[in-house]
Write a protein that holds these residues in place. Structure first.
Motif, PDB file in Angstrom:
ATOM      1  N   ASP A  68      -4.323   5.612  -6.515  1.00 57.29           N
ATOM      2  CA  ASP A  68      -5.285   6.058  -6.870  1.00 57.29           C
ATOM      3  C   ASP A  68      -4.676   5.500  -8.072  1.00 57.29           C
ATOM      4  O   ASP A  68      -5.734   5.189  -9.095  1.00 57.29           O
ATOM      5  N   VAL A  69      -3.717   6.423  -8.824  1.00 61.70           N
ATOM      6  CA  VAL A  69      -3.169   6.296 -10.067  1.00 61.70           C
ATOM      7  C   VAL A  69      -2.809   4.832 -10.657  1.00 61.70           C
ATOM      8  O   VAL A  69      -3.043   4.766 -11.341  1.00 61.70           O
ATOM      9  N   ARG A  70      -2.038   4.161 -10.136  1.00 62.04           N
ATOM     10  CA  ARG A  70      -2.051   2.707 -10.039  1.00 62.04           C
ATOM     11  C   ARG A  70      -2.907   2.112 -10.413  1.00 62.04           C
ATOM     12  O   ARG A  70      -3.165   1.130 -11.204  1.00 62.04           O
ATOM     13  N   ARG A  71      -4.071   1.779  -9.641  1.00 53.83           N
ATOM     14  CA  ARG A  71      -4.912   1.798  -9.577  1.00 53.83           C
ATOM     15  C   ARG A  71      -5.905   1.655 -11.031  1.00 53.83           C
ATOM     16  O   ARG A  71      -6.359   0.541 -11.736  1.00 53.83           O
ATOM     17  N   TYR A  72      -5.955   2.959 -11.625  1.00 54.52           N
ATOM     18  CA  TYR A  72      -6.685   3.560 -12.814  1.00 54.52           C
ATOM     19  C   TYR A  72      -5.809   2.429 -14.035  1.00 54.52           C
ATOM     20  O   TYR A  72      -6.347   2.526 -14.654  1.00 54.52           O
ATOM     21  N   TYR A  73      -4.583   2.841 -13.961  1.00 51.07           N
ATOM     22  CA  TYR A  73      -3.457   2.789 -15.127  1.00 51.07           C
ATOM     23  C   TYR A  73      -4.054   1.248 -14.954  1.00 51.07           C
ATOM     24  O   TYR A  73      -3.405   0.238 -16.205  1.00 51.07           O
ATOM     25  N   ALA A 101       0.957  -1.153  -0.018  1.00 48.96           N
ATOM     26  CA  ALA A 101       0.315  -0.462   0.324  1.00 48.96           C
ATOM     27  C   ALA A 101       0.967   1.138   0.338  1.00 48.96           C
ATOM     28  O   ALA A 101       0.599   2.299  -0.565  1.00 48.96           O
ATOM     29  N   ALA A 102       2.070   1.298   0.951  1.00 54.17           N
ATOM     30  CA  ALA A 102       2.804   2.544   0.804  1.00 54.17           C
ATOM     31  C   ALA A 102       3.842   2.652  -0.902  1.00 54.17           C
ATOM     32  O   ALA A 102       3.816   3.805  -0.508  1.00 54.17           O
ATOM     33  N   VAL A 103       4.488   1.887  -0.655  1.00 54.52           N
ATOM     34  CA  VAL A 103       5.215   2.329  -1.684  1.00 54.52           C
ATOM     35  C   VAL A 103       5.133   2.269  -3.066  1.00 54.52           C
ATOM     36  O   VAL A 103       3.956   1.236  -3.844  1.00 54.52           O
ATOM     37  N   GLY A 104       4.556   3.701  -3.290  1.00 52.88           N
ATOM     38  CA  GLY A 104       4.710   4.089  -4.611  1.00 52.88           C
ATOM     39  C   GLY A 104       5.270   4.133  -5.657  1.00 52.88           C
ATOM     40  O   GLY A 104       6.491   5.295  -5.655  1.00 52.88           O
ATOM     41  N   VAL A 105       4.850   3.406  -6.894  1.00 56.91           N
ATOM     42  CA  VAL A 105       5.836   3.662  -8.361  1.00 56.91           C
ATOM     43  C   VAL A 105       3.931   3.494  -9.503  1.00 56.91           C
ATOM     44  O   VAL A 105       3.651   2.772  -9.461  1.00 56.91           O
ATOM     45  N   ILE A 106       4.549   5.271  -9.890  1.00 55.60           N
ATOM     46  CA  ILE A 106       3.471   5.269 -11.318  1.00 55.60           C
ATOM     47  C   ILE A 106       4.447   5.623 -12.274  1.00 55.60           C
ATOM     48  O   ILE A 106       5.571   6.258 -12.388  1.00 55.60           O
ATOM     49  N   PRO A 107       3.770   5.448 -13.587  1.00 57.02           N
ATOM     50  CA  PRO A 107       4.327   6.192 -15.280  1.00 57.02           C
ATOM     51  C   PRO A 107       4.810   7.224 -15.112  1.00 57.02           C
ATOM     52  O   PRO A 107       4.092   8.469 -14.725  1.00 57.02           O
ATOM     53  N   PRO A 108       5.383   7.736 -16.197  1.00 55.54           N
ATOM     54  CA  PRO A 108       5.568   8.865 -16.854  1.00 55.54           C
ATOM     55  C   PRO A 108       4.212   9.792 -17.114  1.00 55.54           C
ATOM     56  O   PRO A 108       2.992   8.695 -17.328  1.00 55.54           O
ATOM     57  N   ALA A 109       4.276  11.128 -17.473  1.00 58.59           N
ATOM     58  CA  ALA A 109       2.789  11.706 -17.963  1.00 58.59           C
ATOM     59  C   ALA A 109       2.625  11.494 -19.231  1.00 58.59           C
ATOM     60  O   ALA A 109       1.210  11.073 -19.022  1.00 58.59           O
ATOM     61  N   LEU A 130       7.399  12.489  -6.905  1.00 60.40           N
ATOM     62  CA  LEU A 130       6.452  12.650  -7.389  1.00 60.40           C
ATOM     63  C   LEU A 130       7.037  12.773  -8.886  1.00 60.40           C
ATOM     64  O   LEU A 130       6.044  12.156  -9.399  1.00 60.40           O
ATOM     65  N   MET A 131       7.362  13.980  -9.089  1.00 58.15           N
ATOM     66  CA  MET A 131       7.960  15.135 -10.510  1.00 58.15           C
ATOM     67  C   MET A 131       8.649  13.959 -10.890  1.00 58.15           C
ATOM     68  O   MET A 131       8.934  14.146 -12.233  1.00 58.15           O
ATOM     69  N   GLY A 132       9.555  13.203  -9.793  1.00 56.14           N
ATOM     70  CA  GLY A 132      10.538  13.207 -10.124  1.00 56.14           C
ATOM     71  C   GLY A 132      10.062  11.890 -11.003  1.00 56.14           C
ATOM     72  O   GLY A 132      10.827  11.049 -12.479  1.00 56.14           O
ATOM     73  N   MET A 133       8.609  11.221 -10.929  1.00 58.06           N
ATOM     74  CA  MET A 133       8.395   9.684 -11.412  1.00 58.06           C
ATOM     75  C   MET A 133       7.288  10.803 -12.717  1.00 58.06           C
ATOM     76  O   MET A 133       7.802   9.712 -14.197  1.00 58.06           O
ATOM     77  N   LEU A 134       6.731  11.931 -12.935  1.00 64.35           N
ATOM     78  CA  LEU A 134       6.027  11.930 -14.118  1.00 64.35           C
ATOM     79  C   LEU A 134       6.785  13.017 -15.184  1.00 64.35           C
ATOM     80  O   LEU A 134       6.730  12.210 -16.014  1.00 64.35           O
ATOM     81  N   VAL A 135       7.929  12.909 -14.742  1.00 67.75           N
ATOM     82  CA  VAL A 135       9.377  13.988 -15.957  1.00 67.75           C
ATOM     83  C   VAL A 135      10.604  12.881 -16.145  1.00 67.75           C
ATOM     84  O   VAL A 135      11.188  12.648 -15.506  1.00 67.75           O
ATOM     85  N   HIS A 136      10.222  12.097 -17.322  1.00 72.02           N
ATOM     86  CA  HIS A 136      11.382  11.262 -17.850  1.00 72.02           C
ATOM     87  C   HIS A 136      12.135  11.977 -19.251  1.00 72.02           C
ATOM     88  O   HIS A 136      12.897  11.560 -19.302  1.00 72.02           O
ATOM     89  N   THR A 137      11.083  11.544 -19.819  1.00 68.22           N
ATOM     90  CA  THR A 137      11.885  12.569 -21.603  1.00 68.22           C
ATOM     91  C   THR A 137      11.456  13.894 -21.550  1.00 68.22           C
ATOM     92  O   THR A 137      10.220  14.749 -21.026  1.00 68.22           O
ATOM     93  N   SER A 138      11.881  14.237 -22.427  1.00 70.51           N
ATOM     94  CA  SER A 138      11.596  15.632 -22.956  1.00 70.51           C
ATOM     95  C   SER A 138       9.677  15.368 -23.595  1.00 70.51           C
ATOM     96  O   SER A 138       9.355  16.757 -23.377  1.00 70.51           O
ATOM     97  N   GLN A 139       9.046  14.681 -24.372  1.00 70.44           N
ATOM     98  CA  GLN A 139       7.815  14.194 -24.270  1.00 70.44           C
ATOM     99  C   GLN A 139       6.624  14.921 -23.177  1.00 70.44           C
ATOM    100  O   GLN A 139       5.878  15.338 -23.529  1.00 70.44           O
ATOM    101  N   ASP A 140       7.178  14.369 -21.998  1.00 71.34           N
ATOM    102  CA  ASP A 140       6.617  14.968 -20.905  1.00 71.34           C
ATOM    103  C   ASP A 140       6.701  16.136 -20.460  1.00 71.34           C
ATOM    104  O   ASP A 140       6.371  16.596 -19.768  1.00 71.34           O
ATOM    105  N   VAL A 141       8.319  17.114 -20.292  1.00 69.74           N
ATOM    106  CA  VAL A 141       8.294  17.752 -20.380  1.00 69.74           C
ATOM    107  C   VAL A 141       7.287  18.749 -21.117  1.00 69.74           C
ATOM    108  O   VAL A 141       6.732  19.525 -21.185  1.00 69.74           O
TER     109      VAL A 141
END
Length: 884
Positions: A428-433, A298-306, A373-384
């Motif tokens: 929430d994000v992981r469950r939606y994804y 429940a605690a460890v969160g990893v979400i995909p980029p934007a 959280l922002m580090g997870m969302l921003v990985h590539t130039s497309q995310d930026v």
């Protein structure tokens, strides 16, 4: 005396002692020098560019020009002060605070008393006058330049560029004529300021330190540590993390392995999860505590980029009605993530993160969680680009710079998921994804999730950016004799931690830790401080191991502290000849020494160095290096080369290697860019494997030497080299045919040392191959017992093994699994000279003659007599044929 009166007197005495101890207790450390592993990603973000405040950057190059301005500010401030206030009175005020101020810094200042007090006076008055000029809008050479004002404000909010706030408060009280320093007395500004009688000193700073309205104000001025802390408590929301017990309800409502649609997920009330900023969540409303695995999931969160989230149907929009930039939300029913505009500059954000990491509050680490959280969302130039289009990022910097900024934003930070404020959002994000991947392909989701998880793990621990230094020995090395790589008495590091046969020494480690604490040079060093130091080194230490340690955070930190304490205290007792429980027997002394230089039985050397500097002081560390080399069995005379090595010492085996194995000379080195015999493509590589060309066969054969007995038959003479620098100093005189080899003792005790040194040298790549070159030389020379017997008779080898055949097997299996680039062979010239000498017909004939006809006196006499008889017969025949 009655029992009641006795209890009363004892209780009164204890109460008085508690009060005295509380009064003598030094203030906590509040101003930290940012450690190197934190600043490596963006070092400029932690360093002042225009003005130095405090001792850490005092007198630094590039900041001295501001010192003259500080004197002008002091002059202007004194002119505004109350009557009777002079520089002498301010100096006395600062002198009374010196001891208290020095204890606020985690790194002791080298400034003497007078210079330290002068620094406090100038820096404190500079801060007061700087904000006063901004408040009154007086002309000022510094504030009138836009970039100067921006840089100065940024410099005042750096973690390592601070002085305690009570120093500024003391100066303010003295200049305004306030005595006693009560909170009510601070609600007036400096003399001469009209119409702001209700403003306090913190309010003056907050008015001009940021263009935004504070979301909170300090409850008491005494709780402010420094200006950065004032900014933090005023502009960063103070919220308690969601309870893990209640967070586990999310985990039980739907399984990640069998995802449900978003509409079917039953979420708890968000208002219940987000507790009040003023108090922690009440345990009475919590759900039953789940098991450890449920809490972890429940605690460890990893979400995909934007961009990946957008492909899964998530809509990312700018949140216009946000309370602050940390007010990020996600609607799991509609799939909408709202992110406020990022309005905080880079240096300020990274310093807030570092400051937050230094605090021990149980509140949620909002800034660190935001960075993660922002580090997870921003990985590539497309995310930026996506965040640019949504208005979340302002398009002022290069896209690659933005990516690097968010990638290194969390460098050095330790993420405690029990205090992660965005844990609910992650779920929430992981469950939606998860529901999206259930509809659009589980393989794509599972692989993407695994990649994102690995990316976050590497980014958080530094793995991938930092080279491994402590390796698991591969099976090709250990298949012949696996026990040579395993400790027999004590475990150091995570690989053998908790092994059944090594648990007996774990209790002794606690005794060694206690003994080490008794030697501390400063009373401020306590167990809590040591644990915090080890915890700050945890990410960097974990990244040193090629196999990720399975220990949890607390167990890993405890292991670092106990193992490093054992090494320090053990070496200290050995060097001072103190009685030691472990070393009362000779076999134990030798076993511990061997265990300390096993490749898999190591902790990073910087852990030892940090602990030593805390306990004994950094000035004694070079002496400790000598003690370590002596204890490990290395050559103490090589300590100067060890201390002058440009490479950082990795661990104890590396230290032993540097003290024992010489650096290869330039003339015997190889090319800087080795290739596989000029191959340029895969087809050539395959051709070389299955159909080796003639020139490659010639290259291989030139690195093959005859055995020692064959060399002797070719005329090579073996001698003991008595003037050798070390065991690797093997020479060959091609004119005389004499090969000199230093003495080498063959004993079972040397096998673990040589095998681990050899395995470690392989981890260095092809930078050096001195030991493997020596082993390869001996393996080719000593193939049979007769070869060993030949060198043993020359007193080159002292064989303490069962017989000569056993000694031959010793060298035969010593280099199993080792690989080497022969172009970098240390004995390159020696190989060439030996081959040419042994292939010479003249040398072979001469050796045959000496062996067959002059091997002993009787054959030599027979040869001489036969030669005389042959000569006489020839003379007689001559005179018979040609008589006079």
């Amino acid at each position: 005396m009655s029992v009641v009166s006795l209890e009363a007197s004892v209780e009164e005495r204890l109460s008085n002692l508690r009060v005295e101890a509380q009064q003598r207790r030094p203030p906590p450390v509040t101003i930290f020098r940012v450690p190197p592993f934190v600043r490596k990603g963006n070092p400029a973000a932690y360093e002042p560019r225009m003005v130095s405040i405090g001792p850490y950057y005092h007198g630094a190059d590039g900041l001295r020009a501001m010192e003259d301005h500080k004197w002008c500010y002091l002059r202007d401030l004194l002119s505004r002060g109350a009557s009777g206030v002079s520089s002498s009175s301010l100096i006395q005020e600062m002198r009374s605070l010196e001891v208290q101020v020095r204890s606020c810094y985690n790194e002791q200042s080298l400034l003497d008393s007078d210079n330290f007090i002068q620094m406090l006076l100038l820096d404190g008055c500079f801060i007061l006058e700087f904000f006063f000029k901004r408040h009154t809008k007086e002309p000022d050479a510094l504030c009138d330049v836009p970039w100067g004002l921006t840089i100065l404000t940024s410099d005042l909010l750096l973690l390592g560029n601070q002085i305690p706030f009570f120093v500024v408060k003391k100066l303010h009280d003295a200049l305004t004529g306030v005595q006693g320093g009560s909170r009510e007395s601070l609600h007036s500004l400096f003399l001469g300021v009209q119409g702001h009688a209700t403003e306090s000193l913190p309010n003056l700073f907050l008015e001009h330190i940021s263009g935004k309205e504070p979301i909170a104000r300090p409850a008491a001025i005494d709780e402010i540590q420094h200006l950065l802390h004032l900014y933090y408590i005023s502009f960063v929301p103070r919220r308690w993390p969601p309870s893990l017990d209640r967070l586990a309800l999310l985990d039980s409502s739907a399984s990640l392995d069998r995802p449900a649609s978003p509409a079917s997920l039953k979420y708890p009330d968000r208002s219940a999860l987000l507790a009040s900023p003023d108090k922690p969540p009440s345990p009475a409303t919590a759900a039953p505590s789940p098991g450890p695995s449920a809490v972890r999931n429940a605690a460890v969160g990893v979400i995909p980029p934007a961009t990946e989230l957008c492909k899964a149907g998530v809509t990312i929009v700018r949140r216009s009605s946000a309370r602050d930039m940390f007010d990020i939300s996600f609607d799991g029913d509609r799939g909408i993530m709202e992110i406020p505009t990022i309005d905080m500059k880079g240096p300020l954000l990274v310093n807030l993160i570092t400051f937050e990491q230094s605090q021990r509050s149980k509140e949620a680490r909002v800034v660190s969680g935001y960075a993660s959280l922002m580090g997870m969302l921003v990985h590539t130039s497309q995310d930026v680009e996506l965040l640019y289009r949504r208005g979340i990022l302002t398009k002022a910097d290069d896209e690659e710079e933005v990516i690097q900024f968010f990638t290194h934003l969390e460098d050095g930070g330790t993420t405690n998921y029990d205090r992660q404020f965005f844990a609910v959002l992650y779920e929430d994000v992981r469950r939606y994804y998860c529901s999206w991947q259930h509809r659009n392909g589980p393989l794509e989701y599972s692989m993407s999730s695994r990649l994102h998880s690995v990316h976050r793990q590497y980014a958080r621990s530094g793995r991938g950016q930092q080279q491994f230094t402590i390796f698991r020995v591969p099976s090709c090395f250990r298949k012949r004799n696996p026990t040579t790589y395993e400790p027999t008495m004590i475990s150091i590091g995570p690989y053998f931690h908790g092994t059944a046969g090594l648990r007996a020494v774990e209790d002794l480690k606690w005794e060694y830790l206690y003994g080490l604490m008794c030697r501390k040079h400063s009373p401020e060093v306590n167990m809590s401080a040591l644990i915090e130091e080890m915890r700050s080194l945890e990410p960097r230490a974990r990244a040193c191991y090629s196999e990720h340690p399975a220990l949890g955070s607390d167990d890993f930190v405890r292991m670092l502290l106990l193992d490093s304490s054992f090494i320090l205290e053990h070496c200290n007792k050995i060097s001072t000849a103190e009685p030691e429980t472990l070393c009362n027997s000779g076999w134990a002394n030798f076993t511990i020494r061997t265990d300390l230089i096993l490749l898999e039985n190591q902790i990073p050397f910087f852990v030892l160095e940090r602990l030593f500097n805390i306990i004994f002081g950094a000035e004694k560390f070079e002496q400790f290096i000598e003690v370590l080399i002596w204890r490990l069995g290395g050559k103490v005379e090589q300590r100067h080369r060890v201390l002058s090595e440009s490479t950082e010492i990795k661990h104890l085996l590396h230290l032993y290697y540097i003290s024992m194995v010489p650096t290869p000379s330039r003339e015997e080195g190889a090319t800087q860019n080795p290739t596989v015999y000029g191959m340029t493509c895969i087809s050539e590589l395959l051709h070389s494997c299955y159909m080796p060309p003639q020139n490659q066969q010639e290259q291989m054969t030139k690195w093959i030497l005859p055995r020692a007995t064959e060399m002797s038959e070719a005329g090579v003479t073996f001698k003991l080299r008595t003037t050798a620098r070390d065991m690797f100093d093997v020479t060959f005189d091609r004119t005389k045919g004499i090969m000199e080899i230093p003495e080498f003792t063959l004993h079972e005790s040397r096998l673990p040392r040589l095998t681990n040194l050899l395995a470690f040298e392989q981890t260095l790549g092809y930078k050096t191959c001195v030991l493997v070159s020596y082993v390869n030389l001996m393996r080719q020379m000593l193939c049979t017992g007769k070869d060993v017997e030949l060198l043993r008779k020359r007193r080159i080898f002292v064989n303490a093994l069962a017989d000569d055949e056993e000694a031959a097997r010793f060298f035969g299996h010593l280099g199993d699994g080792a690989s080497m680039d022969f172009e970098r062979l240390t004995y390159k010239v020696l190989y060439t000279d030996l081959q040419r000498y042994c292939e010479s017909w003249r040398h072979k004939s001469r050796a045959l003659l000496m062996r067959d006809y002059f091997g002993n006196p009787w054959t030599a006499i027979s040869v001489v007599v036969a030669a005389i008889l042959l000569t006489l017969t020839a003379v007689q025949t001559y005179f018979t044929v040609f008589p006079r």
